[in-house]
Design an enzyme around this catalytic site. Structure first.
Site, mmCIF file in Angstrom:
data_model
loop_
_atom_site.group_PDB
_atom_site.id
_atom_site.type_symbol
_atom_site.label_atom_id
_atom_site.label_comp_id
_atom_site.label_asym_id
_atom_site.label_seq_id
_atom_site.Cartn_x
_atom_site.Cartn_y
_atom_site.Cartn_z
ATOM 1 N N HIS A 24 21.254 25.696 11.984
ATOM 2 C CA HIS A 24 22.276 25.358 12.989
ATOM 3 C C HIS A 24 23.530 26.181 12.724
ATOM 4 C CE1 HIS A 24 23.944 22.527 16.074
ATOM 5 N NE2 HIS A 24 25.057 23.107 15.621
ATOM 6 N N CYS A 25 23.715 27.213 13.508
ATOM 7 C CA CYS A 25 24.916 28.043 13.424
ATOM 8 C C CYS A 25 25.165 28.657 14.792
ATOM 9 C CB CYS A 25 24.775 29.124 12.348
ATOM 10 S SG CYS A 25 23.296 30.149 12.496
ATOM 11 N N HIS A 26 26.344 29.234 14.967
ATOM 12 C CA HIS A 26 26.752 29.738 16.275
ATOM 13 C C HIS A 26 27.270 31.173 16.178
ATOM 14 C CE1 HIS A 26 26.746 25.527 17.584
ATOM 15 N NE2 HIS A 26 27.532 25.249 16.545
ATOM 16 N N TYR A 42 37.412 24.082 24.713
ATOM 17 C CA TYR A 42 38.113 24.736 23.609
ATOM 18 C C TYR A 42 37.813 26.218 23.663
ATOM 19 C CZ TYR A 42 33.602 24.955 21.162
ATOM 20 O OH TYR A 42 32.293 25.210 20.821
ATOM 21 N N ARG A 117 19.515 22.770 24.524
ATOM 22 C CA ARG A 117 20.441 21.797 23.952
ATOM 23 C C ARG A 117 21.297 21.156 25.034
ATOM 24 N NH1 ARG A 117 25.938 22.685 20.430
ATOM 25 N NH2 ARG A 117 25.664 21.009 18.915
ATOM 26 N N HIS A 174 23.292 17.010 13.528
ATOM 27 C CA HIS A 174 24.345 16.544 12.619
ATOM 28 C C HIS A 174 24.224 15.068 12.223
ATOM 29 C CE1 HIS A 174 25.822 20.400 13.605
ATOM 30 N NE2 HIS A 174 26.497 20.079 14.686
ATOM 31 N N ASP A 240 26.409 24.886 10.460
ATOM 32 C CA ASP A 240 27.272 24.682 11.633
ATOM 33 C C ASP A 240 28.405 25.708 11.688
ATOM 34 O OD1 ASP A 240 28.034 23.549 14.063
ATOM 35 O OD2 ASP A 240 29.355 22.069 13.121
#
Length: 285
Positions: A24-26, A42, A117, A174, A240
């Site tokens: 899980h990363c962006h 945001y 998602r 999470h 994350d």
């Protein structure tokens, strides 16, 4: 102002095994090339694929799952660009809606996308219609994809019937964003454990400790440990990165150092970092 998410120049004490995955990363932007969604809640600092790759090299992580974030909406181009640059190491989770063309779904699958998602966090604008979620599931089920749900606390309990009816693997982000003050006996966490135990289709990410408790994040360990005990073959771990909407700086090496505490048994640890993500995301296929 200094960059609050700039990695500190040190390594984790724990060295992950070969094939370890940040599940899980962006990637964010760069905005000049991949603009952020007009409807975003945001605006992050740019974190392009090169920054993510440098982080993983520093931590010793060989694979990653890039998850589309709400600031980019259903424009998945930044994520897809990263996938196409490292097809053996990266998989992706996209965001789609009813207007996403079938041809785009096929192209995303070819690039390495293996899931979609939906965000149900109100502060992030997460109010998707459940009928939209069901239609999206119907569209991607034939591709062998799964559904990732970003819910918070009571959201898991409120959505149990919907989750059960999706007829596809479902991954809860999470640790369900439960309130740590309620402990592992809290109703929300109990609902998450129950869902995980009753269905082989339910997976959960042992990520988000930095959103639950202060560093060094050890107060989140009982939650992660309980989830791993409930379903050792259906848990994933991720950083994350770059921790969107978090007010404090996070050193990802400290998150990686939680792994041997979550999973002291080497077999559990290997499944968490290597075997489970390989199964769900098809690394090596």
């Amino acid at each position: 102002m200094p960059d609050q998410h700039q990695p500190a120049p040190h390594l984790a004490g724990f060295q992950p095994p070969a094939g370890a995955c940040d599940a899980h990363c962006h990637v964010f932007g760069p905005g000049a090339r991949f603009p952020y969604a007009e409807s975003r809640r945001y605006t992050p600092e740019d974190r392009p694929k090169e920054v993510l790759a440098a982080l993983h090299a520093r931590l010793g992580l060989d694979r990653a799952v890039l998850v589309q974030a709400s600031c980019h909406g259903t424009d998945n181009r930044a994520m897809l660009d990263a996938l196409r640059g490292a097809p053996e190491r990266y998989r992706g989770v996209a965001m789609i809606d009813d207007s996403t063309p079938e041809a785009e779904l096929a192209a995303m699958h070819a690039a390495g996308v293996r899931g979609i998602r939906f965000n149900f966090i109100a502060a992030l604008g997460g109010e998707p219609d459940l009928a939209t979620v069901r239609r999206a599931a119907d569209r991607v089920r034939g591709l062998g994809w799964h559904m990732v749900l970003h819910v918070q606390g009571e959201g898991v309990r409120e959505m149990r019937d919907t989750i059960r009816a999706l007829r596809m693997p479902v991954v809860i982000d999470h640790m369900g964003r439960v309130d740590p003050a309620q402990g592992t006996a809290g109703a929300a966490f109990h609902a998450l454990l129950g869902l995980l135990q009753e269905s082989e289709d339910i997976w959960v990410k042992l990520s988000g400790a930095e959103r639950m408790v202060p560093a060094p994040f050890h107060a989140a360990l009982p939650f992660a440990q309980a989830l791993l005990r409930a379903a050792p073959r259906r848990v994933l771990w991720g950083t994350d990165f770059p921790h969107p909407n978090l007010a404090v700086a996070v050193e990802e090496a400290a998150l990686l150092d939680l792994v041997p505490l979550i999973a002291p048994d080497p077999g559990d640890r290997h499944r968490l970092l290597v075997g489970n993500p390989a199964t769900l995301y098809g690394f090596g296929d």
